[in-house]
Design an enzyme around this catalytic site. Structure first.
Site, PDB file in Angstrom:
ATOM      1  N   HIS A  85       0.799  -1.233   0.000  1.00 49.15           N
ATOM      2  CA  HIS A  85       0.000   0.000   0.000  1.00 49.15           C
ATOM      3  C   HIS A  85       0.833   1.285   0.000  1.00 49.15           C
ATOM      4  O   HIS A  85       0.290   2.375  -0.182  1.00 49.15           O
ATOM      5  CB  HIS A  85      -0.982  -0.025   1.196  1.00 49.15           C
ATOM      6  CG  HIS A  85      -2.346   0.487   0.848  1.00 49.15           C
ATOM      7  ND1 HIS A  85      -3.494   0.143   1.545  1.00 49.15           N
ATOM      8  CD2 HIS A  85      -2.765   1.324  -0.135  1.00 49.15           C
ATOM      9  CE1 HIS A  85      -4.531   0.771   1.001  1.00 49.15           C
ATOM     10  NE2 HIS A  85      -4.119   1.491  -0.005  1.00 49.15           N
ATOM     11  N   ASP A 108     -10.078  -0.815   3.639  1.00 47.67           N
ATOM     12  CA  ASP A 108      -8.857  -1.438   4.153  1.00 47.67           C
ATOM     13  C   ASP A 108      -9.104  -1.917   5.585  1.00 47.67           C
ATOM     14  O   ASP A 108      -9.894  -1.314   6.314  1.00 47.67           O
ATOM     15  CB  ASP A 108      -7.745  -0.346   4.154  1.00 47.67           C
ATOM     16  CG  ASP A 108      -6.340  -0.902   4.319  1.00 47.67           C
ATOM     17  OD1 ASP A 108      -6.183  -1.995   4.889  1.00 47.67           O
ATOM     18  OD2 ASP A 108      -5.392  -0.203   3.910  1.00 47.67           O
ATOM     19  N   HIS A 110      -6.712  -1.652   7.628  1.00 49.87           N
ATOM     20  CA  HIS A 110      -5.796  -0.757   8.357  1.00 49.87           C
ATOM     21  C   HIS A 110      -5.965   0.687   7.892  1.00 49.87           C
ATOM     22  O   HIS A 110      -6.098   0.921   6.691  1.00 49.87           O
ATOM     23  CB  HIS A 110      -4.339  -1.149   8.077  1.00 49.87           C
ATOM     24  CG  HIS A 110      -4.032  -2.603   8.227  1.00 49.87           C
ATOM     25  ND1 HIS A 110      -4.139  -3.496   7.180  1.00 49.87           N
ATOM     26  CD2 HIS A 110      -3.634  -3.331   9.296  1.00 49.87           C
ATOM     27  CE1 HIS A 110      -3.805  -4.713   7.599  1.00 49.87           C
ATOM     28  NE2 HIS A 110      -3.500  -4.645   8.890  1.00 49.87           N
ATOM     29  N   ASP A 112      -3.547   2.876   7.955  1.00 54.21           N
ATOM     30  CA  ASP A 112      -2.261   3.262   7.355  1.00 54.21           C
ATOM     31  C   ASP A 112      -1.944   4.736   7.542  1.00 54.21           C
ATOM     32  O   ASP A 112      -1.549   5.437   6.603  1.00 54.21           O
ATOM     33  CB  ASP A 112      -2.226   2.874   5.861  1.00 54.21           C
ATOM     34  CG  ASP A 112      -2.195   1.364   5.679  1.00 54.21           C
ATOM     35  OD1 ASP A 112      -1.854   0.646   6.646  1.00 54.21           O
ATOM     36  OD2 ASP A 112      -2.517   0.892   4.565  1.00 54.21           O
ATOM     37  N   HIS A 125       4.295   0.884   4.190  1.00 56.70           N
ATOM     38  CA  HIS A 125       2.911   0.614   3.755  1.00 56.70           C
ATOM     39  C   HIS A 125       1.902   0.892   4.874  1.00 56.70           C
ATOM     40  O   HIS A 125       0.706   0.919   4.618  1.00 56.70           O
ATOM     41  CB  HIS A 125       2.743  -0.805   3.178  1.00 56.70           C
ATOM     42  CG  HIS A 125       2.576  -1.898   4.187  1.00 56.70           C
ATOM     43  ND1 HIS A 125       1.899  -3.079   3.908  1.00 56.70           N
ATOM     44  CD2 HIS A 125       2.988  -1.994   5.470  1.00 56.70           C
ATOM     45  CE1 HIS A 125       1.909  -3.840   4.989  1.00 56.70           C
ATOM     46  NE2 HIS A 125       2.561  -3.221   5.944  1.00 56.70           N
ATOM     47  N   ASP A 211      -7.702  -2.059  -0.520  1.00 53.46           N
ATOM     48  CA  ASP A 211      -6.677  -2.994  -0.031  1.00 53.46           C
ATOM     49  C   ASP A 211      -7.354  -4.346   0.171  1.00 53.46           C
ATOM     50  O   ASP A 211      -8.340  -4.450   0.931  1.00 53.46           O
ATOM     51  CB  ASP A 211      -6.099  -2.467   1.290  1.00 53.46           C
ATOM     52  CG  ASP A 211      -4.951  -3.328   1.822  1.00 53.46           C
ATOM     53  OD1 ASP A 211      -5.002  -4.564   1.643  1.00 53.46           O
ATOM     54  OD2 ASP A 211      -4.026  -2.765   2.422  1.00 53.46           O
ATOM     55  N   ASP A 213      -6.717  -6.716   1.884  1.00 52.96           N
ATOM     56  CA  ASP A 213      -6.793  -7.262   3.248  1.00 52.96           C
ATOM     57  C   ASP A 213      -8.023  -6.783   4.027  1.00 52.96           C
ATOM     58  O   ASP A 213      -8.241  -7.189   5.170  1.00 52.96           O
ATOM     59  CB  ASP A 213      -5.476  -7.071   4.022  1.00 52.96           C
ATOM     60  CG  ASP A 213      -5.158  -5.642   4.412  1.00 52.96           C
ATOM     61  OD1 ASP A 213      -6.078  -4.824   4.586  1.00 52.96           O
ATOM     62  OD2 ASP A 213      -3.948  -5.345   4.576  1.00 52.96           O
ATOM     63  N   GLU A 256      -2.070  -4.928  -2.404  1.00 58.02           N
ATOM     64  CA  GLU A 256      -1.704  -5.917  -1.376  1.00 58.02           C
ATOM     65  C   GLU A 256      -1.993  -7.376  -1.744  1.00 58.02           C
ATOM     66  O   GLU A 256      -1.942  -8.252  -0.885  1.00 58.02           O
ATOM     67  CB  GLU A 256      -2.307  -5.566   0.002  1.00 58.02           C
ATOM     68  CG  GLU A 256      -1.762  -4.262   0.616  1.00 58.02           C
ATOM     69  CD  GLU A 256      -0.441  -4.391   1.382  1.00 58.02           C
ATOM     70  OE1 GLU A 256      -0.035  -5.533   1.672  1.00 58.02           O
ATOM     71  OE2 GLU A 256       0.186  -3.339   1.660  1.00 58.02           O
TER      72      GLU A 256
HETATM   73  N1  LIG Z   1      -1.283  -1.688   4.040  1.00 64.20           N
HETATM   74  C1  LIG Z   1      -1.188  -2.514   5.044  1.00 64.20           C
HETATM   75  N2  LIG Z   1      -1.434  -3.794   4.900  1.00 64.20           N
HETATM   76  N3  LIG Z   1      -0.822  -1.999   6.212  1.00 64.20           N
HETATM   77  C2  LIG Z   1      -0.599  -2.732   7.401  1.00 64.20           C
HETATM   78  C3  LIG Z   1      -0.001  -1.857   8.473  1.00 64.20           C
HETATM   79  C4  LIG Z   1       0.201  -2.619   9.755  1.00 64.20           C
HETATM   80  C5  LIG Z   1       0.724  -1.765  10.906  1.00 64.20           C
HETATM   81  N4  LIG Z   1      -0.272  -0.839  11.364  1.00 64.20           N
HETATM   82  C6  LIG Z   1       2.000  -1.030  10.516  1.00 64.20           C
HETATM   83  O1  LIG Z   1       2.030   0.183  10.574  1.00 64.20           O
HETATM   84  O2  LIG Z   1       2.962  -1.653  10.163  1.00 64.20           O
END
Ligand SMILES: NC(=[NH2+])NCCC[C@H](N)C(=O)O
Length: 281
Positions: A85, A108, A110, A112, A125, A211, A213, A256
Protein backbone atom coordinates in the site's frame (compact mmCIF):
# COMPACT_ATOMS: atom_id res chain seq x y z
CA UNK A 1 -14.66 5.80 -19.74
CA UNK A 2 -11.13 5.20 -20.96
CA UNK A 3 -9.22 3.17 -18.39
CA UNK A 4 -5.47 2.73 -18.22
CA UNK A 5 -4.38 -0.18 -16.06
CA UNK A 6 -0.99 0.05 -14.42
CA UNK A 7 0.79 -2.57 -12.36
CA UNK A 8 3.73 -2.22 -9.99
CA UNK A 9 5.11 -5.03 -7.83
CA UNK A 10 6.12 -2.67 -4.96
CA UNK A 11 7.31 -4.69 -2.00
CA UNK A 12 9.63 -2.12 -0.39
CA UNK A 13 6.85 -0.82 1.85
CA UNK A 14 6.51 -4.14 3.71
CA UNK A 15 9.49 -6.21 2.66
CA UNK A 16 7.51 -9.37 1.93
CA UNK A 17 9.43 -11.21 -0.79
CA UNK A 18 6.21 -12.75 -2.16
CA UNK A 19 5.29 -9.36 -3.57
CA UNK A 20 8.34 -9.22 -5.82
CA UNK A 21 6.79 -11.82 -8.15
CA UNK A 22 3.06 -11.49 -7.37
CA UNK A 23 2.33 -8.83 -9.95
CA UNK A 24 4.06 -10.77 -12.75
CA UNK A 25 2.12 -13.84 -11.72
CA UNK A 26 -1.10 -11.81 -11.71
CA UNK A 27 -0.32 -10.31 -15.10
CA UNK A 28 0.04 -13.82 -16.51
CA UNK A 29 -3.11 -14.92 -14.72
CA UNK A 30 -5.18 -12.25 -16.48
CA UNK A 31 -3.50 -11.31 -19.74
CA UNK A 32 -6.72 -9.76 -21.02
CA UNK A 33 -6.30 -6.82 -18.63
CA UNK A 34 -3.38 -5.40 -20.65
CA UNK A 35 -1.51 -4.04 -17.67
CA UNK A 36 1.24 -1.46 -18.24
CA UNK A 37 3.92 -2.76 -15.89
CA UNK A 38 6.05 -0.27 -13.98
CA UNK A 39 9.12 -1.81 -12.36
CA UNK A 40 10.18 -1.20 -8.78
CA UNK A 41 13.17 1.12 -8.54
CA UNK A 42 15.90 -0.04 -6.16
CA UNK A 43 17.99 2.71 -4.59
CA UNK A 44 20.90 2.72 -2.15
CA UNK A 45 19.44 2.74 1.36
CA UNK A 46 20.39 4.04 4.81
CA UNK A 47 18.48 1.19 6.46
CA UNK A 48 16.51 3.38 8.83
CA UNK A 49 14.56 1.12 11.15
CA UNK A 50 11.50 3.39 11.27
CA UNK A 51 11.47 4.05 7.49
CA UNK A 52 12.53 0.84 5.82
CA UNK A 53 13.62 1.11 2.17
CA UNK A 54 12.72 4.80 2.16
CA UNK A 55 14.71 5.77 -0.94
CA UNK A 56 13.35 2.90 -3.02
CA UNK A 57 9.75 3.60 -1.94
CA UNK A 58 10.16 7.26 -2.91
CA UNK A 59 11.77 6.54 -6.29
CA UNK A 60 9.10 3.97 -7.16
CA UNK A 61 6.27 6.26 -6.03
CA UNK A 62 7.68 9.15 -8.09
CA UNK A 63 7.59 6.95 -11.17
CA UNK A 64 4.05 5.75 -10.43
CA UNK A 65 2.94 9.34 -9.87
CA UNK A 66 4.50 10.57 -13.14
CA UNK A 67 2.79 7.83 -15.12
CA UNK A 68 -0.52 8.36 -13.36
CA UNK A 69 -0.43 12.08 -13.98
CA UNK A 70 0.32 11.52 -17.68
CA UNK A 71 -2.63 9.13 -17.95
CA UNK A 72 -5.02 11.58 -16.29
CA UNK A 73 -3.80 14.44 -18.50
CA UNK A 74 -4.56 12.15 -21.48
CA UNK A 75 -8.14 11.86 -20.29
CA UNK A 76 -7.70 8.33 -18.95
CA UNK A 77 -8.93 6.87 -15.67
CA UNK A 78 -6.02 5.10 -13.98
CA UNK A 79 -6.55 1.76 -12.26
CA UNK A 80 -3.42 0.81 -10.35
CA UNK A 81 -2.91 -2.80 -9.36
CA UNK A 82 0.05 -2.78 -7.07
CA UNK A 83 1.95 -4.65 -4.42
CA UNK A 84 2.03 -3.04 -1.03
CA UNK A 85 0.00 0.00 0.00
CA UNK A 86 2.97 2.41 0.10
CA UNK A 87 2.59 2.57 -3.71
CA UNK A 88 -0.53 4.74 -3.38
CA UNK A 89 1.58 7.63 -2.16
CA UNK A 90 2.34 7.68 -5.91
CA UNK A 91 -1.13 7.02 -7.30
CA UNK A 92 -2.97 9.44 -5.03
CA UNK A 93 -0.31 12.14 -5.49
CA UNK A 94 -0.98 11.86 -9.23
CA UNK A 95 -4.73 12.32 -8.81
CA UNK A 96 -4.38 15.05 -6.19
CA UNK A 97 -2.02 16.98 -8.44
CA UNK A 98 -4.49 16.84 -11.34
CA UNK A 99 -7.68 17.41 -9.33
CA UNK A 100 -8.16 20.04 -6.62
CA UNK A 101 -9.89 18.95 -3.45
CA UNK A 102 -9.64 15.24 -4.15
CA UNK A 103 -11.79 12.85 -2.10
CA UNK A 104 -10.47 9.49 -0.92
CA UNK A 105 -12.34 6.33 0.01
CA UNK A 106 -9.97 4.01 1.83
CA UNK A 107 -11.28 0.44 1.91
CA UNK A 108 -8.86 -1.44 4.15
CA UNK A 109 -8.45 -3.37 7.40
CA UNK A 110 -5.80 -0.76 8.36
CA UNK A 111 -5.96 3.04 8.38
CA UNK A 112 -2.26 3.26 7.36
CA UNK A 113 -1.86 6.59 9.11
CA UNK A 114 1.36 5.92 11.02
CA UNK A 115 4.37 8.20 10.70
CA UNK A 116 8.08 7.55 11.18
CA UNK A 117 7.51 8.70 14.79
CA UNK A 118 4.63 6.29 15.59
CA UNK A 119 5.35 3.17 13.51
CA UNK A 120 6.11 -0.09 15.31
CA UNK A 121 7.14 -2.04 12.21
CA UNK A 122 8.98 0.69 10.26
CA UNK A 123 7.04 -0.44 7.18
CA UNK A 124 6.05 2.44 4.94
CA UNK A 125 2.91 0.61 3.76
CA UNK A 126 1.52 1.59 7.18
CA UNK A 127 2.09 5.30 6.42
CA UNK A 128 0.55 6.38 3.08
CA UNK A 129 -2.45 8.28 4.47
CA UNK A 130 -0.23 10.22 6.87
CA UNK A 131 2.20 11.09 4.06
CA UNK A 132 -0.63 12.30 1.80
CA UNK A 133 -1.89 14.49 4.65
CA UNK A 134 1.57 16.06 4.86
CA UNK A 135 2.53 14.26 8.07
CA UNK A 136 5.76 12.45 8.93
CA UNK A 137 8.91 12.07 6.81
CA UNK A 138 9.01 15.11 4.54
CA UNK A 139 10.26 13.37 1.40
CA UNK A 140 7.22 11.07 1.42
CA UNK A 141 4.95 14.12 1.40
CA UNK A 142 6.60 15.72 -1.61
CA UNK A 143 5.94 13.33 -4.47
CA UNK A 144 5.43 15.39 -7.69
CA UNK A 145 4.88 18.64 -5.73
CA UNK A 146 5.64 20.03 -2.27
CA UNK A 147 1.89 20.50 -1.66
CA UNK A 148 -0.18 18.57 0.87
CA UNK A 149 -2.21 16.12 -1.21
CA UNK A 150 -5.32 15.44 0.87
CA UNK A 151 -7.58 17.16 3.38
CA UNK A 152 -8.70 15.08 6.35
CA UNK A 153 -12.33 16.11 5.80
CA UNK A 154 -12.29 14.59 2.29
CA UNK A 155 -11.44 11.08 3.50
CA UNK A 156 -13.72 8.16 4.41
CA UNK A 157 -12.32 4.83 5.61
CA UNK A 158 -14.37 1.64 5.49
CA UNK A 159 -13.71 -1.78 7.03
CA UNK A 160 -11.00 -0.93 9.60
CA UNK A 161 -10.29 -3.64 12.15
CA UNK A 162 -6.60 -3.29 13.03
CA UNK A 163 -5.83 0.23 14.27
CA UNK A 164 -2.59 1.00 16.16
CA UNK A 165 -3.16 3.26 19.22
CA UNK A 166 -1.36 6.31 17.73
CA UNK A 167 -3.41 5.82 14.56
CA UNK A 168 -6.61 5.97 16.62
CA UNK A 169 -5.39 9.27 18.06
CA UNK A 170 -4.72 10.70 14.59
CA UNK A 171 -8.13 9.60 13.31
CA UNK A 172 -9.81 11.29 16.23
CA UNK A 173 -7.71 14.47 16.21
CA UNK A 174 -8.09 14.98 12.47
CA UNK A 175 -11.78 13.97 12.62
CA UNK A 176 -11.34 11.51 9.78
CA UNK A 177 -14.66 9.87 8.97
CA UNK A 178 -14.28 6.11 9.36
CA UNK A 179 -16.49 3.04 9.59
CA UNK A 180 -14.79 0.17 11.34
CA UNK A 181 -15.75 -3.35 10.37
CA UNK A 182 -17.57 -3.66 13.72
CA UNK A 183 -19.54 -0.53 13.04
CA UNK A 184 -20.52 -1.81 9.60
CA UNK A 185 -21.80 -4.97 11.29
CA UNK A 186 -23.71 -2.99 13.89
CA UNK A 187 -25.22 -0.25 11.74
CA UNK A 188 -25.47 -2.18 8.51
CA UNK A 189 -23.48 -1.73 5.32
CA UNK A 190 -26.16 0.27 3.51
CA UNK A 191 -26.40 2.86 6.30
CA UNK A 192 -22.61 3.33 6.27
CA UNK A 193 -22.62 3.66 2.47
CA UNK A 194 -25.50 6.16 2.59
CA UNK A 195 -23.45 8.28 5.00
CA UNK A 196 -20.29 7.94 2.91
CA UNK A 197 -22.05 9.06 -0.24
CA UNK A 198 -23.71 12.08 1.34
CA UNK A 199 -20.53 13.06 3.20
CA UNK A 200 -18.51 13.19 -0.06
CA UNK A 201 -21.29 14.22 -2.45
CA UNK A 202 -20.03 17.81 -2.83
CA UNK A 203 -16.70 16.64 -4.32
CA UNK A 204 -15.99 16.45 -8.06
CA UNK A 205 -13.26 13.80 -7.97
CA UNK A 206 -12.87 10.85 -5.65
CA UNK A 207 -10.17 8.16 -5.56
CA UNK A 208 -10.91 4.63 -4.31
CA UNK A 209 -8.03 2.74 -2.70
CA UNK A 210 -9.00 -0.90 -2.19
CA UNK A 211 -6.68 -2.99 -0.03
CA UNK A 212 -7.50 -6.68 -0.44
CA UNK A 213 -6.79 -7.26 3.25
CA UNK A 214 -10.15 -5.62 4.01
CA UNK A 215 -11.58 -8.99 2.92
CA UNK A 216 -11.95 -11.98 5.23
CA UNK A 217 -8.65 -13.90 4.99
CA UNK A 218 -10.52 -17.12 5.70
CA UNK A 219 -11.68 -16.84 2.07
CA UNK A 220 -8.93 -14.68 0.57
CA UNK A 221 -5.62 -15.49 2.27
CA UNK A 222 -3.32 -13.94 -0.36
CA UNK A 223 -2.29 -10.76 1.49
CA UNK A 224 0.78 -9.72 3.51
CA UNK A 225 -0.92 -8.57 6.75
CA UNK A 226 -4.10 -10.65 7.26
CA UNK A 227 -6.55 -9.62 10.00
CA UNK A 228 -9.33 -12.01 11.08
CA UNK A 229 -12.92 -11.31 9.90
CA UNK A 230 -13.68 -8.82 7.18
CA UNK A 231 -15.90 -8.46 4.14
CA UNK A 232 -17.18 -11.30 1.99
CA UNK A 233 -17.20 -11.01 -1.80
CA UNK A 234 -20.82 -9.92 -2.15
CA UNK A 235 -20.22 -7.05 0.27
CA UNK A 236 -17.13 -5.89 -1.59
CA UNK A 237 -19.00 -5.74 -4.88
CA UNK A 238 -21.96 -4.01 -3.23
CA UNK A 239 -19.61 -1.36 -1.81
CA UNK A 240 -17.95 -0.79 -5.17
CA UNK A 241 -21.24 -0.78 -7.06
CA UNK A 242 -22.78 1.88 -4.85
CA UNK A 243 -19.70 4.10 -4.69
CA UNK A 244 -19.12 3.94 -8.43
CA UNK A 245 -22.78 4.65 -9.18
CA UNK A 246 -23.27 7.44 -6.68
CA UNK A 247 -19.93 9.29 -6.58
CA UNK A 248 -17.58 10.73 -9.25
CA UNK A 249 -14.79 8.16 -8.93
CA UNK A 250 -11.86 9.20 -11.11
CA UNK A 251 -9.04 6.84 -10.13
CA UNK A 252 -8.60 3.47 -8.44
CA UNK A 253 -6.11 1.22 -6.65
CA UNK A 254 -6.27 -2.47 -5.92
CA UNK A 255 -3.34 -3.35 -3.64
CA UNK A 256 -1.70 -5.92 -1.38
CA UNK A 257 -2.40 -9.08 -3.43
CA UNK A 258 0.37 -11.49 -2.38
CA UNK A 259 0.61 -14.77 -4.32
CA UNK A 260 2.95 -16.27 -1.71
CA UNK A 261 0.14 -16.54 0.85
CA UNK A 262 -2.67 -17.41 -1.57
CA UNK A 263 -4.32 -20.81 -1.88
CA UNK A 264 -5.76 -22.13 -5.16
CA UNK A 265 -5.51 -18.64 -6.67
CA UNK A 266 -8.55 -17.57 -4.67
CA UNK A 267 -7.21 -14.10 -4.02
CA UNK A 268 -5.91 -13.73 -7.58
CA UNK A 269 -9.39 -14.64 -8.85
CA UNK A 270 -10.96 -12.02 -6.62
CA UNK A 271 -8.54 -9.30 -7.69
CA UNK A 272 -9.21 -10.18 -11.33
CA UNK A 273 -12.98 -10.07 -10.80
CA UNK A 274 -12.71 -6.75 -9.01
CA UNK A 275 -10.64 -5.24 -11.84
CA UNK A 276 -13.16 -6.44 -14.42
CA UNK A 277 -16.02 -5.16 -12.29
CA UNK A 278 -14.46 -1.69 -12.26
CA UNK A 279 -13.78 -1.73 -16.00
CA UNK A 280 -17.28 -2.84 -16.93
CA UNK A 281 -19.22 -0.67 -14.53
N1 LIG B 1 -1.28 -1.69 4.04
C1 LIG B 1 -1.19 -2.51 5.04
N2 LIG B 1 -1.43 -3.79 4.90
N3 LIG B 1 -0.82 -2.00 6.21
C2 LIG B 1 -0.60 -2.73 7.40
C3 LIG B 1 0.00 -1.86 8.47
C4 LIG B 1 0.20 -2.62 9.76
C5 LIG B 1 0.72 -1.77 10.91
N4 LIG B 1 -0.27 -0.84 11.36
C6 LIG B 1 2.00 -1.03 10.52
O1 LIG B 1 2.03 0.18 10.57
O2 LIG B 1 2.96 -1.65 10.16
Amino acid sequence: MMFHIFGCPMHFGVGDKGLTYSLDYFNDYCKDLEITMLPEITMPEYNLKNLKNLNSVIATCEQIAEEGRKAIKNGEVPLFIAGDHSSVIGTISASATCYDNLGLIWIDAHPDINTDATTVTGNIHGMPVAALLGMGEKRLTQILTPDVKLRPENIVMIGLRDIDPPEATFLEKLKIRHYTYDEVLKRGLEACLNDTVSYLSHLKHVHISFDIDVMDPAFLPGVSVPVPDGFKEAEAFRIMDRLMTELPISSYDIVEYNAEHDTDDKTAAFAKKLAHFILKH
